[in-house]
Structures are given as C-alpha cells and as structure tokens.
Design a protein around this motif. Structure first.
Motif, PDB file in Angstrom:
ATOM      1  N   LEU A  29     -15.842   4.840 -15.547  1.00  0.00           N
ATOM      2  CA  LEU A  29     -14.826   5.568 -14.786  1.00  0.00           C
ATOM      3  C   LEU A  29     -13.424   5.070 -15.122  1.00  0.00           C
ATOM      4  CD1 LEU A  29     -16.599   5.802 -11.318  1.00  0.00           C
ATOM      5  CD2 LEU A  29     -16.297   7.634 -12.998  1.00  0.00           C
ATOM      6  N   ALA A  30     -13.269   3.762 -15.260  1.00  0.00           N
ATOM      7  CA  ALA A  30     -11.959   3.193 -15.601  1.00  0.00           C
ATOM      8  C   ALA A  30     -11.495   3.672 -16.977  1.00  0.00           C
ATOM      9  CB  ALA A  30     -12.011   1.672 -15.556  1.00  0.00           C
ATOM     10  N   LYS A  31     -12.408   3.739 -17.938  1.00  0.00           N
ATOM     11  CA  LYS A  31     -12.058   4.214 -19.277  1.00  0.00           C
ATOM     12  C   LYS A  31     -11.624   5.672 -19.248  1.00  0.00           C
ATOM     13  CE  LYS A  31     -12.980   0.411 -21.458  1.00  0.00           C
ATOM     14  NZ  LYS A  31     -11.953  -0.364 -22.125  1.00  0.00           N
ATOM     15  N   MET A  32     -12.123   6.421 -18.266  1.00  0.00           N
ATOM     16  CA  MET A  32     -11.783   7.832 -18.128  1.00  0.00           C
ATOM     17  C   MET A  32     -10.567   8.039 -17.221  1.00  0.00           C
ATOM     18  SD  MET A  32     -15.654   9.326 -17.758  1.00  0.00           S
ATOM     19  CE  MET A  32     -15.170  11.041 -17.750  1.00  0.00           C
ATOM     20  N   GLY A  33     -10.041   6.938 -16.675  1.00  0.00           N
ATOM     21  CA  GLY A  33      -8.899   7.042 -15.767  1.00  0.00           C
ATOM     22  C   GLY A  33      -9.280   7.520 -14.381  1.00  0.00           C
ATOM     23  N   LEU A  34     -10.538   7.290 -13.996  1.00  0.00           N
ATOM     24  CA  LEU A  34     -11.045   7.735 -12.698  1.00  0.00           C
ATOM     25  C   LEU A  34     -11.448   6.547 -11.838  1.00  0.00           C
ATOM     26  CD1 LEU A  34     -13.433  10.558 -13.973  1.00  0.00           C
ATOM     27  CD2 LEU A  34     -11.144  10.860 -13.036  1.00  0.00           C
ATOM     28  N   THR A  35     -11.513   6.754 -10.563  1.00  0.00           N
ATOM     29  CA  THR A  35     -12.072   5.782  -9.626  1.00  0.00           C
ATOM     30  C   THR A  35     -13.026   6.531  -8.701  1.00  0.00           C
ATOM     31  OG1 THR A  35     -10.259   6.089  -8.061  1.00  0.00           O
ATOM     32  CG2 THR A  35     -10.057   4.263  -9.619  1.00  0.00           C
ATOM     33  N   ARG A  36     -13.904   5.797  -8.087  1.00  0.00           N
ATOM     34  CA  ARG A  36     -14.853   6.381  -7.150  1.00  0.00           C
ATOM     35  C   ARG A  36     -14.327   6.204  -5.734  1.00  0.00           C
ATOM     36  NH1 ARG A  36     -21.012   5.096  -7.936  1.00  0.00           N
ATOM     37  NH2 ARG A  36     -19.973   4.621  -9.857  1.00  0.00           N
ATOM     38  N   SER A  37     -14.424   7.245  -4.941  1.00  0.00           N
ATOM     39  CA  SER A  37     -14.067   7.140  -3.530  1.00  0.00           C
ATOM     40  C   SER A  37     -15.167   7.812  -2.719  1.00  0.00           C
ATOM     41  CB  SER A  37     -12.711   7.782  -3.244  1.00  0.00           C
ATOM     42  OG  SER A  37     -12.766   9.165  -3.464  1.00  0.00           O
ATOM     43  N   ARG A  38     -15.245   7.422  -1.487  1.00  0.00           N
ATOM     44  CA  ARG A  38     -16.268   7.979  -0.600  1.00  0.00           C
ATOM     45  C   ARG A  38     -15.622   8.446   0.688  1.00  0.00           C
ATOM     46  NH1 ARG A  38     -21.443   3.947  -1.099  1.00  0.00           N
ATOM     47  NH2 ARG A  38     -21.479   3.958  -3.359  1.00  0.00           N
ATOM     48  N   THR A  39     -16.228   9.445   1.289  1.00  0.00           N
ATOM     49  CA  THR A  39     -15.804   9.921   2.596  1.00  0.00           C
ATOM     50  C   THR A  39     -16.922   9.616   3.578  1.00  0.00           C
ATOM     51  OG1 THR A  39     -14.508  11.689   1.611  1.00  0.00           O
ATOM     52  CG2 THR A  39     -15.090  11.936   3.922  1.00  0.00           C
ATOM     53  N   VAL A  40     -16.562   9.018   4.684  1.00  0.00           N
ATOM     54  CA  VAL A  40     -17.528   8.686   5.726  1.00  0.00           C
ATOM     55  C   VAL A  40     -17.287   9.628   6.896  1.00  0.00           C
ATOM     56  CG1 VAL A  40     -18.322   6.899   7.310  1.00  0.00           C
ATOM     57  CG2 VAL A  40     -17.532   6.281   5.020  1.00  0.00           C
ATOM     58  N   THR A  41     -18.359  10.176   7.446  1.00  0.00           N
ATOM     59  CA  THR A  41     -18.242  11.080   8.578  1.00  0.00           C
ATOM     60  C   THR A  41     -18.862  10.433   9.809  1.00  0.00           C
ATOM     61  OG1 THR A  41     -18.394  12.980   7.093  1.00  0.00           O
ATOM     62  CG2 THR A  41     -18.804  13.387   9.428  1.00  0.00           C
ATOM     63  N   TYR A  42     -18.076  10.393  10.884  1.00  0.00           N
ATOM     64  CA  TYR A  42     -18.555   9.862  12.162  1.00  0.00           C
ATOM     65  C   TYR A  42     -18.720  11.026  13.132  1.00  0.00           C
ATOM     66  CZ  TYR A  42     -16.874   5.447  10.308  1.00  0.00           C
ATOM     67  OH  TYR A  42     -16.654   4.347   9.519  1.00  0.00           O
ATOM     68  N   GLU A  43     -19.759  10.962  13.942  1.00  0.00           N
ATOM     69  CA  GLU A  43     -19.959  11.999  14.950  1.00  0.00           C
ATOM     70  C   GLU A  43     -19.903  11.364  16.337  1.00  0.00           C
ATOM     71  OE1 GLU A  43     -23.103  14.827  14.545  1.00  0.00           O
ATOM     72  OE2 GLU A  43     -23.116  14.599  12.377  1.00  0.00           O
ATOM     73  N   TYR A  44     -19.164  12.021  17.203  1.00  0.00           N
ATOM     74  CA  TYR A  44     -19.050  11.566  18.581  1.00  0.00           C
ATOM     75  C   TYR A  44     -19.166  12.789  19.464  1.00  0.00           C
ATOM     76  CZ  TYR A  44     -17.119   9.590  22.830  1.00  0.00           C
ATOM     77  OH  TYR A  44     -16.941   9.190  24.122  1.00  0.00           O
ATOM     78  N   ASP A  45     -20.164  12.829  20.308  1.00  0.00           N
ATOM     79  CA  ASP A  45     -20.394  13.967  21.190  1.00  0.00           C
ATOM     80  C   ASP A  45     -20.395  15.289  20.427  1.00  0.00           C
ATOM     81  OD1 ASP A  45     -20.663  12.396  23.457  1.00  0.00           O
ATOM     82  OD2 ASP A  45     -18.525  12.510  23.938  1.00  0.00           O
ATOM     83  N   GLY A  46     -21.013  15.262  19.242  1.00  0.00           N
ATOM     84  CA  GLY A  46     -21.139  16.496  18.481  1.00  0.00           C
ATOM     85  C   GLY A  46     -19.888  16.901  17.701  1.00  0.00           C
ATOM     86  N   VAL A  47     -18.844  16.102  17.769  1.00  0.00           N
ATOM     87  CA  VAL A  47     -17.611  16.401  17.048  1.00  0.00           C
ATOM     88  C   VAL A  47     -17.546  15.511  15.822  1.00  0.00           C
ATOM     89  CG1 VAL A  47     -15.091  16.439  17.164  1.00  0.00           C
ATOM     90  CG2 VAL A  47     -16.444  17.013  19.184  1.00  0.00           C
ATOM     91  N   LYS A  48     -17.387  16.120  14.677  1.00  0.00           N
ATOM     92  CA  LYS A  48     -17.325  15.348  13.438  1.00  0.00           C
ATOM     93  C   LYS A  48     -15.903  14.929  13.140  1.00  0.00           C
ATOM     94  CE  LYS A  48     -21.315  17.322  11.164  1.00  0.00           C
ATOM     95  NZ  LYS A  48     -21.829  17.947   9.955  1.00  0.00           N
ATOM     96  N   LYS A  49     -15.746  13.694  12.755  1.00  0.00           N
ATOM     97  CA  LYS A  49     -14.452  13.158  12.342  1.00  0.00           C
ATOM     98  C   LYS A  49     -14.638  12.539  10.971  1.00  0.00           C
ATOM     99  CE  LYS A  49     -12.567  13.090  16.664  1.00  0.00           C
ATOM    100  NZ  LYS A  49     -11.320  13.406  17.168  1.00  0.00           N
ATOM    101  N   ALA A  50     -13.823  12.921  10.008  1.00  0.00           N
ATOM    102  CA  ALA A  50     -13.916  12.379   8.657  1.00  0.00           C
ATOM    103  C   ALA A  50     -12.938  11.223   8.505  1.00  0.00           C
ATOM    104  CB  ALA A  50     -13.612  13.447   7.624  1.00  0.00           C
ATOM    105  N   ALA A  51     -13.375  10.192   7.813  1.00  0.00           N
ATOM    106  CA  ALA A  51     -12.524   9.019   7.534  1.00  0.00           C
ATOM    107  C   ALA A  51     -12.712   8.639   6.096  1.00  0.00           C
ATOM    108  CB  ALA A  51     -12.902   7.862   8.446  1.00  0.00           C
ATOM    109  N   LYS A  52     -11.661   8.134   5.478  1.00  0.00           N
ATOM    110  CA  LYS A  52     -11.756   7.664   4.098  1.00  0.00           C
ATOM    111  C   LYS A  52     -11.715   6.169   4.065  1.00  0.00           C
ATOM    112  CE  LYS A  52     -10.381  11.331   1.111  1.00  0.00           C
ATOM    113  NZ  LYS A  52      -9.589  11.738   0.024  1.00  0.00           N
TER     114      LYS A  52
END
Length: 72
Positions: free
Chosen positions: A49-72
């Motif tokens: 990925l570094a040779k290609m100029g890319l990085t890896r990132s992930r998105t984490v999703t939390y649920e509270y009372d049926g409501v989804k909240k996305a966090a990076k």
C-alpha cells in the motif's frame, strides 16, 4: 476504495513494470509476496500500500438503542 480497486491498481502497476518480478524488484519486495497479493491469496499489506501511495483505514460502527453512529 475497496480491495478490488486496489487489486486493479496493483495489476496496472505490474503491467507498467513489465511483470511481477520487475515490480517486486523495483519496490524491493519479494516476488512471492507480490504474487500472492496479485492472486488474492493475501490482502495488500502496508508495504505494498505504501508503494502505491495508499494507506488502510477502517470505519467502526456503534449502535445505541437502534441508532447507528459511525466513527473513524
């Protein structure tokens, strides 16, 4: 960008380099490692990925009372 898009870019890099051996030599990586990633046997790791100029990132999703909240 998903893993398939990264693979397509990597395949283009291989073609531009003239083959997997030339690409591995240019990037100072093992032919085996680059080949395994190109075949889909391994996911692209930080070195490729570094040779290609890319990085890896992930998105984490939390649920509270049926409501989804996305966090990076």
């Amino acid at each position: 960008m998903d893993a398939n898009a990264v693979l397509v870019l990597l395949q283009k890099q291989r073609e531009a380099a003239g083959g997997v051996r030339a690409l591995a030599r240019r990037w100072k990586l093992s032919v085996t490692y680059v080949s395994l990633v190109l075949r889909g046997a391994l996911p692209p790791g930080p070195k490729i990925l570094a040779k290609m100029g890319l990085t890896r990132s992930r998105t984490v999703t939390y649920e509270y009372d049926g409501v989804k909240k996305a966090a990076k």
